[in-house]
Design an enzyme around this catalytic site. Structure first.
Site, short mmCIF file in Angstrom:
data_model
loop_
_atom_site.label_atom_id
_atom_site.label_comp_id
_atom_site.label_asym_id
_atom_site.label_seq_id
_atom_site.Cartn_x
_atom_site.Cartn_y
_atom_site.Cartn_z
N ARG A 113 114.50 33.16 58.60
CA ARG A 113 113.86 33.81 57.43
C ARG A 113 114.89 35.01 56.98
O ARG A 113 114.77 36.20 57.24
CB ARG A 113 112.59 34.38 57.25
CG ARG A 113 111.70 33.08 57.43
CD ARG A 113 110.24 33.73 57.07
NE ARG A 113 109.50 32.54 56.70
CZ ARG A 113 108.27 32.64 56.03
NH1 ARG A 113 107.88 34.04 56.10
NH2 ARG A 113 107.74 31.75 55.57
N GLN B 137 118.14 31.80 52.53
CA GLN B 137 117.09 31.70 51.41
C GLN B 137 117.65 30.40 50.59
O GLN B 137 116.82 29.92 50.16
CB GLN B 137 116.96 33.00 50.66
CG GLN B 137 115.69 33.65 50.50
CD GLN B 137 115.70 34.99 50.43
OE1 GLN B 137 116.86 35.78 49.93
NE2 GLN B 137 114.46 35.53 50.02
N ASP C 222 116.32 27.43 51.96
CA ASP C 222 115.18 27.23 52.40
C ASP C 222 114.37 26.33 51.74
O ASP C 222 113.74 26.79 50.67
CB ASP C 222 114.64 28.58 52.61
CG ASP C 222 113.34 28.54 53.34
OD1 ASP C 222 112.80 27.56 54.04
OD2 ASP C 222 112.44 29.68 53.03
N SER D 286 110.70 27.55 50.79
CA SER D 286 110.35 28.53 49.81
C SER D 286 110.58 28.02 48.38
O SER D 286 109.53 28.08 47.56
CB SER D 286 111.61 29.73 49.85
OG SER D 286 111.19 30.50 50.83
N TYR E 44 106.36 36.42 58.57
CA TYR E 44 105.11 35.47 58.77
C TYR E 44 103.99 36.55 59.02
O TYR E 44 104.27 37.66 59.43
CB TYR E 44 105.04 34.67 59.68
CG TYR E 44 106.08 33.40 59.45
CD1 TYR E 44 105.45 32.47 58.41
CD2 TYR E 44 107.27 33.04 60.19
CE1 TYR E 44 106.43 31.15 58.11
CE2 TYR E 44 107.87 31.99 59.82
CZ TYR E 44 107.48 31.23 58.88
OH TYR E 44 108.34 30.09 58.55
P1 NAD Z 1 103.32 31.86 54.41
O1 NAD Z 1 103.20 30.38 53.67
O2 NAD Z 1 103.68 31.79 55.81
O3 NAD Z 1 101.75 32.45 54.17
C1 NAD Z 1 101.45 32.53 52.96
C2 NAD Z 1 100.75 33.99 52.85
O4 NAD Z 1 99.50 34.12 53.43
C3 NAD Z 1 101.70 35.25 53.31
O5 NAD Z 1 102.21 36.19 52.53
C4 NAD Z 1 100.74 35.77 54.40
O6 NAD Z 1 100.85 37.04 54.67
C5 NAD Z 1 99.36 35.39 53.86
N1 NAD Z 1 98.22 35.42 54.88
C6 NAD Z 1 98.39 35.03 56.18
N2 NAD Z 1 97.07 35.32 56.65
C7 NAD Z 1 96.18 35.58 55.49
C8 NAD Z 1 94.96 36.19 55.65
N3 NAD Z 1 94.37 36.15 56.45
N4 NAD Z 1 94.51 36.81 54.35
C9 NAD Z 1 95.25 36.98 53.20
N5 NAD Z 1 96.77 36.56 53.33
C10 NAD Z 1 97.11 35.99 54.44
O7 NAD Z 1 104.45 32.77 53.81
P2 NAD Z 1 105.73 32.56 53.05
O8 NAD Z 1 105.17 32.05 51.41
O9 NAD Z 1 106.48 31.61 53.57
O10 NAD Z 1 106.40 33.96 52.82
C11 NAD Z 1 106.04 35.02 53.61
C12 NAD Z 1 107.27 36.04 53.37
O11 NAD Z 1 108.13 35.61 53.79
C13 NAD Z 1 107.35 36.45 52.10
O12 NAD Z 1 107.25 37.78 51.88
C14 NAD Z 1 108.56 35.81 51.57
O13 NAD Z 1 109.40 36.56 50.69
C15 NAD Z 1 109.31 35.91 52.97
N6 NAD Z 1 110.40 34.79 53.10
C16 NAD Z 1 111.61 35.25 53.24
C17 NAD Z 1 112.46 34.02 53.48
C18 NAD Z 1 114.20 34.42 53.62
O14 NAD Z 1 114.25 35.59 53.62
N7 NAD Z 1 114.87 33.40 53.87
C19 NAD Z 1 112.16 32.79 53.41
C20 NAD Z 1 110.67 32.39 53.21
C21 NAD Z 1 109.64 33.54 53.09
#
Ligand code: NAD
Length: 381
Positions: free
Chosen positions: A133, A138, A141, A144, A239
């Site tokens: 990440r 990005q 990915d 995403s 995460y």
């Molecule tokens: P994910 O699919 O792993 O999880 C979805 C969301 O659920 C997350 O925001 C997590 O904090 C939340 N969550 C987990 N347990 C929870 C609970 N008990 N109650 C409420 N919420 C809960 O996450 P994602 O969509 O893949 O992305 C998470 C972060 O990573 C984001 O900020 C995203 O921008 C970042 N991200 C960055 C990159 C990159 O830079 N290449 C790529 C993918 C994601």
């Protein structure tokens, strides 16, 4: 540095197959991307009908310069790199050449057997789900991009099931108030769901255990729900980790309260490599208004709602609960297009002078190459 030799020293051959997983309509490479890859000197062969589920006919691939191959045996026997959405099935592995490469969503930690078989056959496994990440990664990915599609689709599914309007309407028949939407988990899918629900005119609020997302939620015009938890469940990999029992109690109390006033709840909470956290119990569903809707995007990881049935739409306690297991696949055209562009960017990173050169010292390459030269490089299982 590892170098994959192309067969016969000609242009490196990419193969695209029709996905075999039930209900999968996406295709890993779309004609637009295929055209650009061919312009870079690669050869692309596509299994006949591979794009049909996503409405990309064979003739569009041919126009982009690809060859259409009716025989899977001939296609995979000649391929240097197989590009897929899902992990290869055994019959596909059997047809692949030792020394060739497979790129797809392999989930090595959940599929140690698959990784072992690929390693034994000297197939290089590139797991798209193991992308780091980082900002550089990005654009490659797929998790995403497919979460973006899923977040969008969740709102559409919810709007269809909700027996109400989403926007406020002022009509001669009186004023109708806007629907209230609650989003649990504000990662990529959750933020997209917030944005879509706002565009449809709903009043939106959202919760996440990572405090860092408060600003992002608010910038989309939604309200951040403060559960009063003091720990931040964010990790360096962005995460979430599991929160303490005390925090879980606080979260449950606030979700119970918000759900009783919510028309649509979209849940997206996931923990890497674990069962999704149960945020909505049967008791909480009983406290919801009749006719309200839950769309559980974590259905494929066990579900955020205790009453979710993965892959089904059920009515429980007067609440419609939808558990899509492939929401992105329901937006097959654009989800395929985004997946394909991500893969193109990854291939651009891995290919030099027309051949795949795996620099295992490069963080990005090292993260997603799981088997190479007969060795399993990642701890799996
Ligand atoms: P994910 O699919 O792993 O999880 C979805 C969301 O659920 C997350 O925001 C997590 O904090 C939340 N969550 C987990 N347990 C929870 C609970 N008990 N109650 C409420 N919420 C809960 O996450 P994602 O969509 O893949 O992305 C998470 C972060 O990573 C984001 O900020 C995203 O921008 C970042 N991200 C960055 C990159 C990159 O830079 N290449 C790529 C993918 C994601």
């Amino acid at each position: 540095m590892g170098l994959e030799e192309t067969q016969g020293g000609n242009a490196m051959k990419l193969a695209v197959v029709k996905e075999v997983k039930a209900d999968e309509r996406r295709v890993a490479l779309v004609p637009e991307t295929v055209g650009r890859l061919i312009a870079k000197g690669l050869a692309v062969a596509v299994e006949a009908g591979a794009g049909s589920g996503a409405w990309f006919p064979d003739r569009d691939y041919q126009q982009a310069g690809a060859t259409i191959e009716p025989s899977l045996e001939a296609l995979l026997g000649a391929a240097d790199v197989l590009v897929k959405i899902h992990a290869p099935e055994q019959h596909e592995i059997d047809l692949m050449r030792p020394g060739s490469v497979v790129v797809g969503l392999l989930y090595p930690r959940f599929n140690p057997d698959l990784i072992r078989r690929l390693g034994e056959k000297r197939i290089t496994a590139v797991a798209l789900d193991s992308m780091p990440r980082t900002s550089m990664a990005q654009v490659m990915d797929v998790l995403s991009s497919q979460s973006t599609a899923a977040g969008y689709r969740a709102v559409i599914l919810a709007a269809r099931a909700l027996p109400k309007f989403l926007p406020m309407l002022m009509t001669p028949a009186g004023t109708i108030g806007p629907a209230r939407v609650l989003v649990l988990g504000a990662g990529v899918a959750g933020l997209q769901a917030i944005s879509m629900a706002r565009r449809l005119g709903a009043v939106v609020e959202a919760f996440d255990v990572r405090g860092a997302v408060k600003e992002e939620i608010e910038s989309l015009g939604a309200r951040f729900i403060d559960a009063g938890i003091t720990e931040d469940a964010g990790t360096s990999g962005s995460y979430a980790r599991e929160v303490s029992a005390e925090s879980q109690q606080k979260i449950a109390a606030i979700i119970t309260d918000r759900l009783s006033r919510t028309d649509i709840c979209i849940t997206t909470a996931r923990l890497p490599g674990r069962r999704a956290p149960v945020l909505i119990t049967a008791e909480m569903v009983r406290g919801m208004r009749p006719g309200s809707v839950i769309v559980d995007l974590a259905a494929d990881q066990g579900g955020n709602c205790a009453l979710t049935e993965p892959g089904a739409e059920v009515v429980r306690e007067g609440v419609t609960i939808i558990g899509p297991t492939n929401a992105a696949g329901e937006v097959a055209v654009h989800a395929s297009q985004m997946f394909s562009r991500n893969v193109e960017r990854l291939l651009n990173h891995l290919i030099r002078d027309g051949a795949l050169r795996l620099d295992l010292k490069d963080e990005l390459t090292r993260s997603c190459v799981i088997t190479h030269d007969g060795n399993v490089l990642e701890a799996v299982g």
